[in-house]
Design an enzyme around this catalytic site. Structure first.
Site, PDB file in Angstrom:
ATOM      1  N   SER A 146     -14.689  54.689  59.888  1.00  0.00           N
ATOM      2  CA  SER A 146     -15.523  53.493  59.457  1.00  0.00           C
ATOM      3  C   SER A 146     -16.064  53.535  58.060  1.00  0.00           C
ATOM      4  O   SER A 146     -16.196  52.253  57.563  1.00  0.00           O
ATOM      5  CB  SER A 146     -16.475  53.300  60.363  1.00  0.00           C
ATOM      6  OG  SER A 146     -15.900  52.415  61.559  1.00  0.00           O
ATOM      7  N   LYS A 174     -26.085  50.299  55.663  1.00  0.00           N
ATOM      8  CA  LYS A 174     -25.273  49.610  56.926  1.00  0.00           C
ATOM      9  C   LYS A 174     -26.293  48.920  57.941  1.00  0.00           C
ATOM     10  O   LYS A 174     -27.329  49.956  58.143  1.00  0.00           O
ATOM     11  CB  LYS A 174     -24.314  50.720  57.295  1.00  0.00           C
ATOM     12  CG  LYS A 174     -23.203  49.681  58.516  1.00  0.00           C
ATOM     13  CD  LYS A 174     -22.292  50.931  59.047  1.00  0.00           C
ATOM     14  CE  LYS A 174     -21.133  50.363  59.818  1.00  0.00           C
ATOM     15  NZ  LYS A 174     -20.319  51.480  60.271  1.00  0.00           N
ATOM     16  N   SER A 210     -15.485  50.025  60.084  1.00  0.00           N
ATOM     17  CA  SER A 210     -16.551  48.798  60.295  1.00  0.00           C
ATOM     18  C   SER A 210     -17.385  48.829  59.254  1.00  0.00           C
ATOM     19  O   SER A 210     -18.303  48.112  59.146  1.00  0.00           O
ATOM     20  CB  SER A 210     -17.157  49.237  61.510  1.00  0.00           C
ATOM     21  OG  SER A 210     -18.054  50.308  61.627  1.00  0.00           O
TER      22      SER A 210
END
Lengths: 509, 526
Positions: B197, B78, B173
């Protein structure tokens, strides 16, 4: 001249107040301040006395190899931005890792200042935007600091007479660990700000003193004693000129029996001498202001050492709300003592308060007492010895190497050695005469080989640092006292022979 | 088979036996990344670096000395983890072009074990969101939007509409990481999990998403959202892989003082045959408003599955769950306000041209650098931290947080081993529908089932369970005791085996490839 006049106002006014309605605690202070004052012409208001109140916040840079929360080196005057880790520059994703040495330094200092050490203390973030604060917050200890409720005893002399010393105590509210900021250099002509982050993140101990002082001299004496303690402990080098010890003074004045006045904070004080000046000036200024019907603003003022006065500082956008918040990246700081130390704990992982306590060096007050006891010197002499770096060691070395009594040695150290060094702005280390040479000289004196007048003459030669021994100088200058009975008789005879008439007159009476 | 299979049993074996080489594997993943560009899963593809790493790995395999089971395995990270030499953007203008000088501890650990880092995955700006729709590089598309399963079951309104307007979000996210794993472009990915997330997009993308216990994995190098709740998350295709990843990442890090001191022993997951000694708790509060009937049914079916296998299934109560979102809002925004203070344009990142004064430069930099969501959270966080509000908001929220954590303590103390809950309220919604609500409302709705585990610091995992009526993945969540990852994953593995979640059929990918790629380019750079 103006400043002096002002000083008079509060001294005089205060003197009257001493016998007045001041509370017992204030009264005690009154005596102290009182003793300084001389007879000064009456001020405008005359009737009501003023009580000055002085509190100090002192930031002492911790003497450590690396910073409080990062591995970067700590060093004075390194090239700009050469000692900056990713954490110090607040790169995203970096985390603080507490430096054990800084914790130990704070514990040591806390113990030396008679504080209770909190076995669990916490770190907080204090937010404000400033160019030399890269993270936008400072990590400090707002809620639970590492040490609280201590005291510091210090002495000062009355009427500038070394023989009249009084000992006073100031309460220590707390000691907290926190990060230093970087340095900003404002280049106004090019409207640029240059930032040096070498200092950013260096460990600080903020020592907060209660407002137990009432004049510049007290503040200066307290800071001097703190400085000596820090240097003895090695927890801070505490050199004010290098910014390792920074003092902010909170000053207010009020009438006895009334609540404290509005206080100002005086910053930018970079020597102990200036601290005394700044505090006294500020007291005078506030009294003058109030007696002229003015008011005191709760503001930050800077001491201008050239003008000898305090001036309002550019306000950092009015009242700041620091939006304190617990630092989530640091667990509570847990300290142990012998009792609470878990058996399976790795020694490297823990800070043991008792262990540190047992290893505290003699503090200045103890050292002085020992000097007085061991050598029979006067207490005020012990202060002078400790006040000059290396002077105690010098003195003790001389004492060791000579048969002269310490009581006599001290005179040579304080008057002759120190006098000369002061006159030539030298440190003890830089003295051209070593303790060995001085001891040599004093031995000649003690053995009656030279007179004390001659010894002073030899010392004058020794200062030149030409590598001669006292004995060599004595020989060259023929300064020795004559020990031989016959020789003495011959000399006397020769004198008398030359002065025959006078001798006859004397014999005749 | 090697490309779709798990680490332990397929790919690693294939690498060891030489049936596939690291460079081949890397190349296949890179090609797949290219052909699935329209998913917008990656912000940066580190093609050259990845190839080099693969070559190094290949040499090690030839010498018969692979570094670990991860050697040669393509992974993605990420884009809120620092990677030395590869841009780290947090999907924000503030950090666009920012190249970190250091690796996050988790990234370093992956590299040290020979993993091949393909690139950085998309997210909501600074991980603030639950859709992976609010980043500066545009929204991530859920690979299942292009699956045969979804296509067959969702009836497009018209032919021209098709998947182009029906595509669904990944959740967030960590949507980029979930999409990357789900679309086979990598074998495992790192996400972060502050309020769900990792688990939320895992559920929507049909992959395993593990949020470990707070303090088990280092956060050093993870650009923080909420320091006291953030944990690096693990996204994989199966529970076994998650265990492997956990084993290679967990443990004390001297650079993160909040990691546990104890050494972590990597473990292999046993094949559970007997669940009769297990007590599964069903927290009634997770029957939350808005929970789709479909998911509710799936949840009770899962409970029955355990019951029928002999486990004790008990309804439990976590009474403070309903306060969790509002409490989270206060704590999250306060830490966000603080954490974001460093982005002032001086040391790194975006700096505005505004030169009137330092203050105006700060203001302009932050206005230009942050999106509305980030700025909104900074604003409310600073409000909560004001001296006059601190007691009423921050302190209170901390107390509520403690109550929420205590709820879990009580339940586990009562003998419950694992909690079983839904991960999301429904399956993934189409993007066009998702953006009708603002980020805050969405986050509040979507985090409701995942967020309490962050408050309590507990380990939790999403296990893909079934496809919804629309052919989209639905997952269930298991929450375990602190640092009891082995037990949690063992149960999750048993469950995974029972439900036999279908493999995504991505035959649409190639067809969509060209047209959508064009579209995506214009969309994300406009």
């Amino acid at each position: 001249a103006g400043a002096r006049g002002c000083a008079g106002v509060w001294r005089r006014a205060w003197q009257r107040g001493a016998g007045g309605p001041a509370s017992a605690r204030r009264g005690q202070r009154a005596v102290a301040c009182n003793t300084r004052g001389g007879a000064v012409p009456a001020g405008k208001s005359g009737l009501t006395p003023w009580v000055p109140v002085v509190g100090l916040e002192i930031h002492a840079q911790i003497s450590s190899n690396s910073k409080l929360f990062s591995g970067s080196q700590v060093q004075f005057a390194a090239p700009p931005n050469s000692l900056v880790s990713f954490f110090d520059a607040s790169l995203p994703g970096t985390l603080p890792v507490l430096n054990r040495r800084c914790v130990e330094a704070a514990v040591m200092t806390g113990l030396a200042l008679n504080c209770s050490i909190n076995k669990k203390s916490l770190f907080d973030r204090k937010h404000y935007f400033y160019a030399d604060l890269p993270a936008g917050y400072q990590i400090t200890q707002q809620r639970v600091p590492i040490a609280v409720n201590g005291s510091l005893s210090y002495s000062l002399c009355i009427d500038n007479k070394m023989s009249q010393m009084v000992t006073k105590t100031v309460r220590i509210k707390q000691i907290q660990l926190e990060q230093d900021s970087g340095k900003s250099l404002h280049d106004d002509t090019r409207s640029q700000t240059l930032v040096d982050l070498n200092r950013a993140g260096v460990g600080l101990m903020e020592v907060v003193m209660e407002p137990d002082m009432c004049c510049g001299e007290e503040a200066a004496a307290a800071v001097r004693e703190l400085q000596l303690i820090l240097q003895t402990l090695g927890s801070s080098q505490a050199v004010m000129a290098e910014g390792q010890l920074r003092v902010d003074a909170n000053v207010s004045v009020h009438h006895p029996g009334e609540p404290y006045g509005v206080r100002t904070e005086v910053k930018n004080i970079n020597s102990i001498r200036f601290l005394a000046k700044a505090v006294d000036y500020e007291i005078q200024r506030q009294i003058g202001e109030l007696e002229n019907g003015g008011t005191i603003l709760n503001e930050t003022r800077a001491f201008d050492s050239k003008l000898g006065c305090t001036v309002p500082m550019r306000d950092k956008e009015g009242k700041q709300d620091y939006r304190f918040m617990p630092e989530p990246n640091l667990p509570p700081l847990i300290l142990y003592d012998a009792k609470s130390l878990p058996a399976n704990m790795n020694h490297q992982q823990v800070v043991n308060i008792d262990w540190i306590h047992e290893r505290l060096p003699d503090l200045p007050s103890v050292k002085r007492a020992k000097l007085v006891e061991c050598y029979g010197i006067l207490p005020e002499h012990s202060f002078t010895l400790l006040n000059e770096e290396g002077l105690t060691e010098f003195f003790e070395n001389v004492v060791k190497q000579t048969q002269m009594k310490p009581k006599k040695v001290i005179g040579w150290i304080l008057n002759d050695l120190l006098g000369y060094l002061k006159q030539h702005s030298l440190t003890v280390k830089e003295s051209p005469v070593s303790s060995f040479l001085l001891a040599d000289l004093l031995n000649l004196l003690e053995k009656n080989e030279i007179s004390s007048t001659a010894a002073k003459q030899v010392l004058v030669e020794l200062w030149k640092g030409e590598g001669k021994t006292p004995l060599q100088i004595v020989k060259e200058k023929k300064l020795e006292l004559v020990q031989d009975q016959k020789e003495l008789e011959q000399i006397c005879q020769a004198v008398m022979d030359r002065q025959e008439n006078e001798v006859i007159m004397m014999v005749l009476g | 088979a090697a490309l779709t299979g798990g680490l332990r049993f397929q790919v690693s074996a294939a690498l060891r036996e030489g049936r596939v080489t690291p460079t081949e594997l890397c190349q296949r993943c890179l090609s797949l990344i290219k052909s699935t560009r329209f998913l917008n899963a990656y912000i940066t593809v580190a093609e050259e670096a990845a190839r080099k790493q693969a070559e190094e790995s290949e040499k090690r395999y030839r010498r018969g000395q692979p570094l670990s089971v991860l050697d040669g395995i393509p992974v993605a990270v990420k884009d809120n983890f620092n990677t030395a030499g590869i841009e780290t953007t947090c999907a924000s203008n503030m950090l666009k072009g920012y190249i970190s000088p250091y690796n996050a501890t988790v990234v370093q650990k992956l590299l040290d074990q020979g993993a091949v880092l393909l690139g950085k995955t998309n997210l909501d700006e600074f991980a603030m969101g639950s859709g992976s729709t609010d980043g500066v590089f545009g929204p991530v598309r859920n690979p299942w939007s292009y699956s045969r399963q979804y296509k067959e079951k969702s009836i497009p309104k018209s032919h021209s509409d098709g998947a182009e307007s029906n595509w669904v979000i990944t959740g967030g996210s960590s949507g980029g990481s979930a999409a990357a794993v789900s679309s086979f472009t990598c074998f495992a990915a790192l996400g972060s999990d502050t309020g769900g997330s990792t688990r939320n997009p895992a559920a929507h993308c049909g992959v395993v998403g593990l949020k470990p216990t707070y303090g088990l994995i280092s956060r050093h190098g993870l650009i923080p959202l909420v320091n006291s709740m953030d944990v690096p998350g693990i996204l994989t295709r199966c529970v076994d892989d998650a265990a492997i990843m956990l084993g290679s990442l967990a443990g004390h890090d001297p650079k993160d003082s909040t990691t546990v001191q104890d050494n972590f022993k990597p473990f292999e997951l046993p094949n559970l045959t007997d669940v009769s000694k297990l007590s599964i708790g069903i927290p009634k509060e997770y029957h939350a408003p808005g929970l789709s009937s479909e998911i509710l049914a799936l949840w009770s079916k899962a409970a029955d599955l355990f019951k029928n296998a002999g486990a004790k299934v008990i309804e439990v109560s976590l009474p403070h769950t309903c306060y969790s979102i509002v409490c989270y809002h206060v704590l999250c925004t306060a830490e966000v306000a603080s954490n974001m203070a460093r982005f002032d344009g001086l040391e790194y990142g975006h700096r505005s041209d505004m030169k009137k004064s330092t203050e105006s430069m700060y203001a302009a930099t932050r206005r230009e650098g942050f999106n509305d969501v980030v700025r909104g959270r900074i604003l409310s966080g600073n409000y909560f931290l004001l001296k006059q509000n601190y007691e009423n908001y921050f302190i209170k929220a901390q107390k509520v947080r403690r109550l929420i954590a205590n709820d879990f303590v009580k339940v586990f103390r009562s003998g419950i081993d694992i909690l079983l809950t839904p991960t999301t309220l429904s399956d993934a919604v189409p993007y066009m529908e998702f953006i009708k609500e603002d980020n805050r409302t969405r986050s509040a709705q979507d985090d409701i089932l995942t967020q309490a585990a962050n408050m309590a610091g507990l380990p939790a995992i999403n296990v893909p369970t079934a496809l919804s009526e629309r052919g989209l993945p639905v997952g269930l969540q298991f929450i375990g005791r602190s640092f009891q990852e082995k037990q949690l994953l063992t149960v999750a593995k048993w469950f995974e085996k029972q439900v036999k979640f279908p493999v995504i059929q991505l035959e649409e990918v190639k067809r969509h490839d060209h047209t959508v790629l064009q579209h995506q380019k214009s969309a994300s750079f406009s």
